[in-house]
Scaffold this active site. Sequence first.
Site, short mmCIF file in Angstrom:
data_model
loop_
_atom_site.label_atom_id
_atom_site.label_comp_id
_atom_site.label_asym_id
_atom_site.label_seq_id
_atom_site.Cartn_x
_atom_site.Cartn_y
_atom_site.Cartn_z
N LYS A 158 -40.95 -17.05 -0.38
CA LYS A 158 -41.22 -15.88 0.46
C LYS A 158 -41.91 -14.79 -0.34
O LYS A 158 -41.57 -14.56 -1.50
CB LYS A 158 -39.91 -15.30 1.00
CG LYS A 158 -39.17 -16.19 1.96
CD LYS A 158 -38.03 -15.41 2.60
CE LYS A 158 -37.28 -16.24 3.60
NZ LYS A 158 -36.24 -15.47 4.28
N ILE A 203 -32.67 -23.43 4.81
CA ILE A 203 -31.53 -23.83 5.63
C ILE A 203 -32.07 -24.66 6.80
O ILE A 203 -32.89 -24.17 7.57
CB ILE A 203 -30.77 -22.58 6.17
CG1 ILE A 203 -30.48 -21.57 5.04
CG2 ILE A 203 -29.51 -22.98 6.92
CD1 ILE A 203 -29.36 -21.92 4.12
N GLU A 288 -32.09 -10.33 5.70
CA GLU A 288 -32.70 -9.03 5.43
C GLU A 288 -32.10 -7.97 6.34
O GLU A 288 -31.39 -8.28 7.29
CB GLU A 288 -34.22 -9.08 5.63
CG GLU A 288 -34.65 -9.34 7.05
CD GLU A 288 -36.15 -9.06 7.27
OE1 GLU A 288 -36.79 -8.44 6.41
OE2 GLU A 288 -36.66 -9.45 8.33
N ARG A 292 -34.37 0.26 11.21
CA ARG A 292 -34.98 0.92 12.37
C ARG A 292 -34.36 0.37 13.64
O ARG A 292 -33.57 -0.57 13.58
CB ARG A 292 -36.48 0.61 12.37
CG ARG A 292 -36.70 -0.89 12.32
CD ARG A 292 -38.10 -1.31 12.63
NE ARG A 292 -38.39 -2.65 12.17
CZ ARG A 292 -38.12 -3.76 12.81
NH1 ARG A 292 -37.51 -3.72 14.00
NH2 ARG A 292 -38.40 -4.95 12.32
#
Length: 444
Positions: A158, A203, A288, A292
């Site tokens: 990532k 996963i 993560e 917001r």
Amino acid sequence: MFSKILIANRGEIALRVIRTCRVMGIKTVAVYSTADEHSLHVRFADEAVCIGPPAGRESYLNIPRILAAAEITGADAIHPGYGFLAENASFSEICHESGIKFIGPSPDMIHRMGNKSLAKETVRASHVPTVPGSDGLVENLEVGLDIIQDIEFPVILKASAGGGGKGMRIVRNREEFEKQFRMAKAEAESSFNNGDLYLEKYIEKPRHVEIQIVGDQHGNVYHLGERDCSVQRRHQKLIEESPSPAVTPDLRLRMGDAAVAAAKSINYEGAGTIEFLLDKNKNFYFMEMNTRIQVEHPVTEEVTGVDLIREQIRAAAGEFLPEGGYPLPFGHAIECRINAEDPSKDFRPSPGVITTWHQPSGFGVRVDSHAYQGYAIPPYYDSMIAKLIVHGHTREEALDRMMQALDEFVIEGISTTLPFHKKVMQHPAFREGDFDTHFLETFS
Ligand code: ADP
């Protein structure tokens, strides 16, 4: 409490914030690009300021113009919505320096959660389970291969600065890893101006389950249950629901506690979402945190009866969250994202003029949208034009209600994802609640 809030966003979320401000007796300022002159958010706000041409960097991402609009109109707070500047730490900082309250977390909180590898490190210190993988960044190929000795293939590479489903590569063996590592680094450098990569165990067949939390300035953090967002196309969510068909009461308690611990690890203020992957054996791993309001927040609102925008505004104004937390969820809510895209042509964007628009309504049905008959969808922005949300006593009732609401929704002049959603609602595996993040790959 604030007297005037400027909404640094467009479309449905700008309208959503305006509605709550009106309920709370707070004046509103809309900002808009020349492409959005006829959007409902501009019409419904008390004042509206044109901040530039269509391109995002010239308007909704242009910090000096947005601040100038706030100063001219005398706004004392700014709500960033989602996307655009919502997770921009320097925007939060500049608002603060200009004496305008940013309705969201501090620059430091955004920074610590915005960097994905730093976020994992931070929550791990509070004993929140994270996906096995690298401790921080993977500097080079050798370091990567070393880590894989422990966690084993398959893995996912990532980009630390990635987002919106971009910058991820699944790797299943050593030869592939060497190639993909170089490509991922080059791609991250060119797309995000930051070549930092980290590594995770991939996963297999997980569900995406996230927990909504709200924190105030006095150290209180509460969660409002989960949302299941496993129906994704290219890592982008299309359908969300609450509660998750896969989460048991005991698991909910454990995931809720972990989410609250993650938020408390940075003294989090405002609304936020902790995203987890849930594997087949019901182990969950922190992925993560989004600092917001999320697109899919209405499903949580429907099952809890809590106006999350109101809670964001109250928290930003320094008020206390309700003592003891929020009400327990009731019933089941589902959201379908209606996009101006053609599902029969690989979801190609379909901007244009809406010649007919009839939206569903009635018991348990909610539509959040800035569109209307005659509205021209500009080609410059996200293709989402409406969110259709239903609530029912049970999941089955919610599914039936969604099907009837989708049938009632008439949009002509452009292509939309309405037919796609009707197919999903009738799919046996979806009706059974038996699906994971790969559901759409085999869907026909
Ligand atoms: P973004 O910030 O780009 O949305 P996320 O890290 O939230 O990226 O991941 C988006 C989606 O990618 C997840 O919902 C899941 O479907 C998939 N994904 C991410 N990490 C893993 C992993 N370690 N194993 C399996 N799937 C993953």
